[in-house]
Design a protein around this motif. Structure first.
Motif, PDB file in Angstrom:
ATOM      1  N   LEU A 196       0.886  -1.199   0.054  1.00  8.67           N
ATOM      2  CA  LEU A 196      -0.117   0.017   0.034  1.00  8.67           C
ATOM      3  C   LEU A 196       0.716   1.262  -0.046  1.00  8.67           C
ATOM      4  CD1 LEU A 196      -2.916  -1.050   2.387  1.00  8.67           C
ATOM      5  CD2 LEU A 196      -2.909  -1.149  -0.141  1.00  8.67           C
ATOM      6  N   TRP A 197       2.194   1.263   0.628  1.00  9.00           N
ATOM      7  CA  TRP A 197       2.937   2.347   0.852  1.00  9.00           C
ATOM      8  C   TRP A 197       3.508   2.674  -0.875  1.00  9.00           C
ATOM      9  CZ3 TRP A 197       3.026   5.545   4.232  1.00  9.00           C
ATOM     10  CH2 TRP A 197       2.700   5.433   5.494  1.00  9.00           C
ATOM     11  N   ALA A 198       3.526   1.768  -1.470  1.00  7.30           N
ATOM     12  CA  ALA A 198       3.819   2.177  -3.044  1.00  7.30           C
ATOM     13  C   ALA A 198       2.765   2.753  -3.784  1.00  7.30           C
ATOM     14  CB  ALA A 198       4.084   0.566  -4.012  1.00  7.30           C
ATOM     15  N   VAL A 199       1.670   2.811  -3.208  1.00  6.43           N
ATOM     16  CA  VAL A 199       0.416   3.493  -3.889  1.00  6.43           C
ATOM     17  C   VAL A 199       0.171   5.125  -2.956  1.00  6.43           C
ATOM     18  CG1 VAL A 199      -1.929   3.857  -4.443  1.00  6.43           C
ATOM     19  CG2 VAL A 199      -0.643   1.571  -4.554  1.00  6.43           C
ATOM     20  N   ILE A 200       0.538   4.933  -1.790  1.00  5.80           N
ATOM     21  CA  ILE A 200       0.496   6.006  -0.927  1.00  5.80           C
ATOM     22  C   ILE A 200       1.246   7.315  -1.172  1.00  5.80           C
ATOM     23  CG2 ILE A 200       0.299   6.923   1.677  1.00  5.80           C
ATOM     24  CD1 ILE A 200      -0.626   4.320   2.254  1.00  5.80           C
ATOM     25  N   LEU A 201       2.540   6.776  -1.184  1.00  6.85           N
ATOM     26  CA  LEU A 201       3.719   7.799  -0.962  1.00  6.85           C
ATOM     27  C   LEU A 201       3.551   8.430  -2.685  1.00  6.85           C
ATOM     28  CD1 LEU A 201       6.751   6.069   0.581  1.00  6.85           C
ATOM     29  CD2 LEU A 201       4.989   7.741   1.478  1.00  6.85           C
ATOM     30  N   PRO A 202       3.513   7.944  -3.628  1.00  4.20           N
ATOM     31  CA  PRO A 202       3.294   8.646  -4.859  1.00  4.20           C
ATOM     32  C   PRO A 202       2.224   9.605  -5.123  1.00  4.20           C
ATOM     33  CG  PRO A 202       3.944   6.475  -5.625  1.00  4.20           C
ATOM     34  CD  PRO A 202       3.662   6.529  -4.060  1.00  4.20           C
ATOM     35  N   LEU A 203       0.972   9.084  -4.565  1.00  2.17           N
ATOM     36  CA  LEU A 203      -0.113   9.684  -4.613  1.00  2.17           C
ATOM     37  C   LEU A 203       0.094  11.188  -3.714  1.00  2.17           C
ATOM     38  CD1 LEU A 203      -2.988   7.352  -4.335  1.00  2.17           C
ATOM     39  CD2 LEU A 203      -2.449   8.457  -6.347  1.00  2.17           C
TER      40      LEU A 203
END
Length: 214
Positions: A78-85
């Protein structure tokens, strides 16, 4: 549809959207304070660095972002999605919050500085209370953007355990291509939080954006 893991996808989307909203707003508020109250020109000029984010579409960074996420060991999380967003949400958030913080009278800052208040105290007791309307509005704005995101989850995740709602709806469309009621049920349930956010916060979001850009 519920037996196919919709609840898990719903929870994943809530975690991603809430984390994105909190991280982007928190960092943007710190940046807005630094831009307005920085003692050297470099702080004020740093606003233009954030504004460069408007010129870089997310699609143009996909290859570099994928390589960076893989190298950092965050792929398929999920961090792979959270940080770029959160990163792509910061330019507009910094712009709006910077203009709100700029409207706070400088005499209030000077009074707190004379009392010996630290930067943290100024942020907590002055900036945040007077900018709470903009903070909440931008948090909702970023929450909605993260909730609807499909590009980053599609590229940076692959396991069903970390699948978010837009990916789930896309999966249901492939799995139940003829079962139209199942697809419509998934779309309806995934849209309910956005409908509620629009009903209860539409005026606040529009006022914050108008005030921030003006």
């Amino acid at each position: 549809m519920l037996e196919a893991g919709f609840i898990r996808y719903f929870v994943n989307s809530v975690v991603v959207a809430l984390s994105t909203a909190l991280i982007s707003v928190f960092l943007s508020l710190l940046a807005a304070y630094a831009v307005n109250r920085g003692k050297t020109p470099i702080y004020r000029q740093s606003l233009y660095i954030f504004l460069l984010g408007f010129a870089v579409p997310a699609q143009a960074t996909v290859i570099a972002l994928y390589a960076l996420v893989k190298a950092s060991g965050l792929y398929d999380s999920l961090w792979a999605v959270i940080l770029p967003l959160a990163g792509f949400a910061m330019p507009v958030t910094v712009l709006v919050l910077t203009n709100f913080v700029r409207e706070i009278p400088s005499t209030l800052f000077e009074a707190m500085e004379l009392e010996g208040a630290s930067h943290g105290a100024v942020l907590k007791h002055l900036v945040l209370p007077l900018s709470v309307r903009a903070v909440i509005s931008m948090a909702l704005f970023n929450f909605i953007g993260a909730w609807n995101a499909l590009l980053f989850p599609l590229i940076l995740t692959q396991s069903p355990e970390v699948r978010v709602l837009p990916m789930a709806v896309w999966t249901f469309t492939g799995q139940f291509g003829i079962n139209v009621p199942a697809v419509m049920a998934a779309v309806t349930l995934s849209a309910l939080p956005l409908i509620l956010a629009y009903v209860f916060a539409r005026r606040e979001i529009l006022n914050a954006l108008r005030g921030g850009f003006v």
